[in-house]
Design an enzyme around this catalytic site. Structure first.
Site, PDB file in Angstrom:
ATOM      1  N   ARG A  48       0.843  -1.199   0.000  1.00 13.12           N
ATOM      2  CA  ARG A  48       0.000   0.000   0.000  1.00 13.12           C
ATOM      3  C   ARG A  48       0.878   1.249   0.000  1.00 13.12           C
ATOM      4  NH1 ARG A  48      -4.087   1.922  -1.353  1.00 13.12           N
ATOM      5  NH2 ARG A  48      -5.609   0.741  -0.197  1.00 13.12           N
ATOM      6  N   ILE A  62      -0.694   6.664   8.655  1.00  8.01           N
ATOM      7  CA  ILE A  62      -1.692   5.648   8.973  1.00  8.01           C
ATOM      8  C   ILE A  62      -1.500   4.451   8.033  1.00  8.01           C
ATOM      9  CG2 ILE A  62      -4.153   5.180   9.279  1.00  8.01           C
ATOM     10  CD1 ILE A  62      -4.594   8.138   9.769  1.00  8.01           C
ATOM     11  N   PRO A  63      -0.457   3.651   8.300  1.00  7.17           N
ATOM     12  CA  PRO A  63      -0.231   2.491   7.432  1.00  7.17           C
ATOM     13  C   PRO A  63      -1.369   1.480   7.552  1.00  7.17           C
ATOM     14  CG  PRO A  63       1.517   2.685   9.097  1.00  7.17           C
ATOM     15  CD  PRO A  63       0.544   3.785   9.346  1.00  7.17           C
ATOM     16  N   HIS A  64      -1.789   0.949   6.413  1.00 16.23           N
ATOM     17  CA  HIS A  64      -2.837  -0.063   6.390  1.00 16.23           C
ATOM     18  C   HIS A  64      -2.664  -0.893   5.131  1.00 16.23           C
ATOM     19  CE1 HIS A  64      -4.247   3.556   4.353  1.00 16.23           C
ATOM     20  NE2 HIS A  64      -4.982   2.770   3.583  1.00 16.23           N
ATOM     21  N   GLY A  65      -3.333  -2.008   5.072  1.00 12.92           N
ATOM     22  CA  GLY A  65      -3.179  -2.930   3.955  1.00 12.92           C
ATOM     23  C   GLY A  65      -3.907  -2.482   2.707  1.00 12.92           C
TER      24      GLY A  65
END
Length: 145
Positions: A48, A62-65
Site C-alpha cells: 500500500r 496511517i499504514p494499512h493494507g
C-alpha cells in the site's frame, strides 16, 4: 466477544525506528502479535505504501493494507506507535505517530474518520507523542471504540 479495537498491547511508546519500512513493519507486527491480522497483512501494508504514501500530515502516518488484504484481517484493530525522534517517510515528511489499521469489512472507514478527528488537532498529536503511559493514548482515542 470481539477484541477491543485499541488495547494497551497495541501501543508502543517512544520507539526508535530506522526508516519507513521498519516503521510500517513494526506497526503491523503489533497487529499480528495480538491476533488482529495474519502475518501476510504486513506485506500488504508495505505494498500500500508503494502505491501511495500513508503520511497524513501533522507528523502522522496511517499504514494499512491494500484492498486485497481484507482476508488477512481477523479482527478490526488499531496499533499506535510513537516515535519522538521521527521517521522520514520521504519528501521531507517526518512521522512521529504511526497508527496501523486493520478493518473487517468496512469497519475501518468508521475508525478512520474518528482517527482523523483526533489527529486533525495539532495539540492532540503533541499529547500522543508526549504520552508517558498507554492509558493516556487510550483516553485520547477513547471515542474511537
Amino acid at each position: 466477544m470481539a477484541k477491543e479495537i485499541l488495547s494497551k498491547d497495541n501501543i508502543a511508546l517512544n520507539v526508535e525506528l530506522g526508516g519507513k519500512e521498519e516503521a510500517i513493519r513494526y506497526t503491523g507486527e503489533l497487529l499480528v502479535d495480538n491476533g488482529y491480522v495474519e502475518a501476510s497483512y504486513v506485506d500488504k501494508m508495505l505494498e500500500r505504501e508503494e502505491v501511495t504514501s500513508t503520511f497524513m500530515g501533522n507528523n502522522v502516518a496511517i499504514p494499512h493494507g491494500t484492498e486485497d488484504a481484507k482476508e488477512a484481517v481477523l479482527e478490526t484493530g488499531l496499533s499506535i506507535v510513537t516515535v519522538p525522534d521521527g521517521v522520514d517517510f520521504g519528501d521531507g515528511n517526518i512521522v512521529k505517530v504511526l497508527i496501523g489499521i486493520a478493518g473487517k469489512g468496512d469497519e475501518h472507514l468508521e475508525v478512520l474518520s474518528k482517527i482523523a478527528i483526533v489527529c486533525s488537532e495539532e495539540e492532540n498529536i503533541e499529547k500522543i507523542v508526549g504520552a508517558e503511559s498507554k492509558e493516556e493514548i487510550i483516553s485520547l482515542f477513547s471515542e474511537v471504540d
